[in-house]
Design a protein around this motif. Structure first.
Motif, short mmCIF file in Angstrom:
data_model
loop_
_atom_site.label_atom_id
_atom_site.label_comp_id
_atom_site.label_asym_id
_atom_site.label_seq_id
_atom_site.Cartn_x
_atom_site.Cartn_y
_atom_site.Cartn_z
N ALA A 1 -73.19 -8.54 54.03
CA ALA A 1 -73.51 -8.19 52.64
C ALA A 1 -72.25 -7.96 51.81
N ASN A 2 -71.25 -7.31 52.40
CA ASN A 2 -70.01 -7.07 51.64
C ASN A 2 -69.30 -8.38 51.32
N TYR A 3 -69.36 -9.34 52.24
CA TYR A 3 -68.73 -10.64 51.99
C TYR A 3 -69.48 -11.40 50.90
N ALA A 4 -70.79 -11.31 50.91
CA ALA A 4 -71.57 -11.93 49.83
C ALA A 4 -71.23 -11.30 48.49
N ARG A 5 -71.00 -10.00 48.51
CA ARG A 5 -70.61 -9.30 47.28
C ARG A 5 -69.25 -9.78 46.79
N VAL A 6 -68.32 -10.02 47.73
CA VAL A 6 -66.99 -10.52 47.36
C VAL A 6 -67.12 -11.87 46.66
N LEU A 7 -67.93 -12.76 47.22
CA LEU A 7 -68.07 -14.11 46.67
C LEU A 7 -68.76 -14.11 45.31
N SER A 8 -69.54 -13.07 45.02
CA SER A 8 -70.24 -13.01 43.74
C SER A 8 -69.55 -12.10 42.72
N ASP A 9 -68.43 -11.49 43.11
CA ASP A 9 -67.71 -10.56 42.24
C ASP A 9 -66.78 -11.36 41.32
N ASP A 10 -67.08 -11.35 40.03
CA ASP A 10 -66.28 -12.12 39.08
C ASP A 10 -64.83 -11.65 39.03
N GLU A 11 -64.60 -10.34 39.12
CA GLU A 11 -63.24 -9.80 39.08
C GLU A 11 -62.42 -10.30 40.26
N VAL A 12 -63.01 -10.25 41.45
CA VAL A 12 -62.29 -10.67 42.65
C VAL A 12 -62.04 -12.17 42.62
N ARG A 13 -63.04 -12.93 42.24
CA ARG A 13 -62.87 -14.39 42.17
C ARG A 13 -61.80 -14.76 41.14
N ALA A 14 -61.78 -14.04 40.02
CA ALA A 14 -60.75 -14.30 39.00
C ALA A 14 -59.37 -13.96 39.54
N SER A 15 -59.25 -12.88 40.31
CA SER A 15 -57.94 -12.49 40.85
C SER A 15 -57.45 -13.52 41.86
N ILE A 16 -58.36 -14.06 42.68
CA ILE A 16 -57.97 -15.09 43.64
C ILE A 16 -57.56 -16.36 42.91
N GLY A 17 -58.33 -16.76 41.92
CA GLY A 17 -57.97 -17.94 41.14
C GLY A 17 -56.65 -17.76 40.43
N ARG A 18 -56.37 -16.54 39.99
CA ARG A 18 -55.12 -16.26 39.27
C ARG A 18 -53.91 -16.44 40.19
N VAL A 19 -54.00 -15.90 41.43
CA VAL A 19 -52.85 -16.04 42.32
C VAL A 19 -52.72 -17.47 42.85
N LEU A 20 -53.83 -18.20 42.95
CA LEU A 20 -53.73 -19.60 43.36
C LEU A 20 -53.02 -20.42 42.28
N LEU A 21 -53.37 -20.17 41.00
CA LEU A 21 -52.66 -20.83 39.91
C LEU A 21 -51.19 -20.43 39.92
N PHE A 22 -50.94 -19.15 40.11
CA PHE A 22 -49.58 -18.63 40.21
C PHE A 22 -48.81 -19.39 41.29
N GLY A 23 -49.41 -19.55 42.47
CA GLY A 23 -48.73 -20.20 43.58
C GLY A 23 -48.49 -21.67 43.35
N MET A 24 -49.43 -22.35 42.72
CA MET A 24 -49.27 -23.79 42.48
C MET A 24 -48.10 -24.08 41.55
N VAL A 25 -47.78 -23.14 40.67
CA VAL A 25 -46.68 -23.34 39.73
C VAL A 25 -45.39 -22.71 40.26
N GLN A 26 -45.48 -21.44 40.69
CA GLN A 26 -44.27 -20.70 41.02
C GLN A 26 -43.64 -21.14 42.34
N VAL A 27 -44.45 -21.39 43.36
CA VAL A 27 -43.89 -21.72 44.68
C VAL A 27 -43.08 -23.02 44.65
#
Length: 303
Positions: free
Chosen positions: A65-91
């Motif tokens: 249930a907690n993992y399902a909550r993670v996948l549906s949490d807009d804040e968490v998904r946005a934070s993951i997307g943010r660091v992925l974008l960060f990594g694609m450019v910065q790394v």
């Protein structure tokens, strides 16, 4: 019979092996395996209180249930997307600079080489929080000589604006880690036999040709190693955005990165089980991306 005897042959110097590996295995188990196992156990539980939250706390098993909550949490998904974008450019930018610096130190810069190597590595020796504080001073209008200088030139740049703060954080990370990655690549360059480059020079190859056709292919594994380290570090981004959050006028939220989300859920929202689930998801994502980079490295070696 001889084969069976060989298979049962005791390990030579077993006592020395145990003595040498024992402390490492104990520390590895206590500070890595046990915390990971505890986080996994926590992530499938939920703690609640009866009544108005004043009753006795009870912990129940909730499965995924907690993992399902993670996948549906807009804040968490946005934070993951943010660091992925960060990594694609910065790394790629950071590793490109590290490779360029390593090649310059290996060939083109002979005078005061050690001094410039130390200068390039020095930002890594500065703790991340201190580095972020230094750069926050350079970003804040009214305090920053950089902002004041740009304003004198008729340029208005808000380094802490909603569209620029992520790249201001990327600048801090690049400043902090380029020297560290440069030393790894530089060490690999030093291991290249001198005969290879000398033969290429005798054949009339330019330095740029030698770098592109000999040195860079031979340090490919070191570059992929730094890429794996950088991916893991990107997903663990915490200190820089946490420091800039104080001066960024709410442009850095409390869950701006996955690690900040873990901290917020565990210590502010008082939900450690959900925080553990976020941490496990981030760890699995880090493992998957690192494994993909490792696969690319092995495929390049076979080619």
């Amino acid at each position: 019979m001889d084969g069976a005897a060989r298979r049962r042959r005791p390990v030579p110097h077993l006592g020395a092996v145990v003595v040498l590996l024992g402390p490492f295995l104990v520390l590895f188990t206590l500070f890595l395996i046990v915390p990971i196992g505890y986080a996994v156990v926590q992530s499938v539980q939920r703690t609640g209180r009866s009544g108005l939250g004043l009753g006795e706390a009870t912990t129940t098993f909730v499965g995924l249930a907690n993992y399902a909550r993670v996948l549906s949490d807009d804040e968490v998904r946005a934070s993951i997307g943010r660091v992925l974008l960060f990594g694609m450019v910065q790394v790629p930018i950071m590793l490109g600079l590290a490779l360029l610096m390593a090649l310059i130190f290996d060939t083109g810069l002979q005078l005061y080489k050690r001094f410039f190597q130390l200068t390039a590595f020095l930002p890594y020796a500065i703790p991340g929080v201190i580095g972020a504080l230094i750069w926050s001073y350079l970003y804040v209008p009214g305090l920053s000589p950089v902002v004041a200088g740009l304003q004198q030139l008729g340029l208005s740049v808000d380094f802490l604006g909603p569209g620029t703060v992520l790249w201001s954080i990327a600048n801090i990370s690049t400043w902090s880690w380029t020297g560290y990655n440069m030393l790894i690549i530089f060490a690999a360059l030093q291991a290249i036999p001198v005969e290879l480059t000398e033969a290429a020079q005798i054949d009339g190859a330019s330095q740029a040709r030698i770098n592109w056709s000999i040195k860079i292919p031979l340090v490919r594994n070191a570059i992929f190693l730094t890429a794996i380290f950088s991916i893991i570090g990107t997903l663990q981004l915490f200190a820089e955005p946490a420091v800039l959050r104080v001066v960024a006028n709410n442009n850095v939220s409390s869950q701006y990165t996955p690690n900040m989300a873990v901290y917020f859920q565990a210590f502010v929202n008082q939900d450690p089980e959900y925080a553990a689930a976020i941490a496990i998801v981030v760890a699995l994502l880090s493992f998957g991306l690192s494994f993909a980079v490792l696969g690319l490295s092995q495929r390049g070696n076979r080619a």
